[in-house]
Design an enzyme around this catalytic site. Structure first.
Site, mmCIF file in Angstrom:
data_model
loop_
_atom_site.group_PDB
_atom_site.id
_atom_site.type_symbol
_atom_site.label_atom_id
_atom_site.label_comp_id
_atom_site.label_asym_id
_atom_site.label_seq_id
_atom_site.Cartn_x
_atom_site.Cartn_y
_atom_site.Cartn_z
ATOM 1 N N SER A 63 0.831 -1.201 0.000
ATOM 2 C CA SER A 63 0.000 0.000 0.000
ATOM 3 C C SER A 63 0.875 1.263 0.000
ATOM 4 C CB SER A 63 -0.973 -0.038 1.184
ATOM 5 O OG SER A 63 -2.045 0.840 0.973
ATOM 6 N N ASP A 190 -5.622 -3.215 -2.729
ATOM 7 C CA ASP A 190 -4.677 -3.020 -1.635
ATOM 8 C C ASP A 190 -4.120 -4.348 -1.114
ATOM 9 O OD1 ASP A 190 -3.346 -2.246 0.698
ATOM 10 O OD2 ASP A 190 -4.829 -0.713 1.171
#
Length: 335
Positions: A63, A190
């Site tokens: 991320s 993500d």
């Protein structure tokens, strides 16, 4: 083939795998705009750790950590200070959330039901391209979640500059908030949905080069500190039950990984675990995506201060875990 290409990159950069006594790794966590804190810590690590001990053989990111890893890829081994400064400049240039995502034309209510995410995150790719350069000079791995299969996937420098940038954007595509990203025929989001800190790949990489665990050095930069290990407590009412559940959940969601990693790799040198020494903004408890310039600068400076303190005071990773009593918890061997 994957690691042969990785080896060639490092040899051309003068790193000389197989000639060094240690394999150094760096892993950075997901955490929205807290990537600015990570960049600050990275700067201090690059500044205060001896040069021969911070030319990380591999950098992994999830991320926000994947965005940092991606902007690091263009820098040669030994050029870590400039690498960190580039990461800082990237985060400080994001004056508002609009730097990486904008509302869909029909508004948030419409996008909740008729768009793939609340915000259109296509600007993130343009933003990332500005700081990623046109070459790759070091080993980078970013982790993503395959929304179709539900599996955790990894992409590294072998896919090339353009696709590595897309992969980093994929890793930072927070569910519901940012748009899933199409890469190689798969819709990715993500990486933190499954794993928020990918030290496992760093260990595997070093092992593939012939290093024993005792010669693998791991540095981690985290964005969130959790509760200390919950102490025994009797619950008497509904509110106490809810508060207790929150404490337990906070501990296991933020710190469980560390003690299980420690148990699973008992001979690896967990050198530094950077965890914020102060709460990070926004202080109202909302998810960190506001990108306010003052907050971003504050996070960078805290990261620099924390990173310097960890190095100069010799606060090693296993010692930090012992302080939180993580060494007293039975292993579950996730790895």
């Amino acid at each position: 083939m994957v690691y042969l290409i990785s080896l060639a990159i490092a040899l051309l950069a003068g790193k000389g795998f197989g000639m060094s006594d240690k394999c150094y790794t760096l892993s950075m966590e997901g955490g929205g705009s807290h990537g600015a804190y990570e960049a600050g810590v990275l700067w201090s690590f690059a500044t205060y750790i001896p040069a021969e001990e911070r030319a990380w053989d591999i950098i992994t990111g999830i991320s926000a950590g994947s965005l940092n890893a991606r902007v690091c890829a263009q820098f040669d081994y030994g050029d870590e200070i400039n690498m960190a400064e580039n990461a800082i400049n990237a985060w400080l240039s994001a004056k508002t959330m609009a730097s990486i995502a904008v509302e869909w034309p029909q508004g948030l209510y419409y996008s909740t039901f008729f768009e793939p995410s609340l915000y259109d995150s296509s600007p993130m790719l343009t933003f990332l391209q500005q700081y990623s350069g046109t070459v790759i000079n070091r080993n980078i791995t970013v982790g993503v979640t395959d929304y179709e299969s539900g599996e955790f996937m990894e992409y590294n420098q072998d896919i090339g500059t353009d696709l590595l940038t897309v992969a980093a954007k994929s890793s930072a595509s927070i569910p519901f908030v940012f748009t899933p990203t199409l890469l190689n025929g798969h819709w990715y989001g993500d990486g933190g949905v499954l794993i928020n800190l990918n030290t496992n790949e760093a260990i595997s990489f070093c092992r593939s080069l012939g290093y024993s665990d005792k010669n693998i050095v791991v540095d981690m930069i985290r964005d969130f500190d959790g509760q200390d290990r919950p102490k025994p407590q009797i619950v008497n009412n509904t509110k106490e039950a809810m508060d207790r559940a929150n404490v337990i959940s906070d501990f296991y969601s933020k710190l469980w990984f560390l003690y299980d990693f420690s148990h699973s790799f008992p001979y690896v040198d967990i050198r530094y675990i950077a965890i914020p020494t102060k709460p990070l903004p926004p202080w109202d408890g909302t998810f960190p995506l506001d990108f306010k310039p003052d907050d971003m600068q504050w996070e960078v400076e805290l990261g620099k201060s924390d990173g310097k303190s960890f190095v100069e005071n010799g606060i090693k990773g296993r010692h930090a875990m012992k302080a939180k009593k993580l060494d007293e918890i039975p292993a579950t061997h996730y790895f």
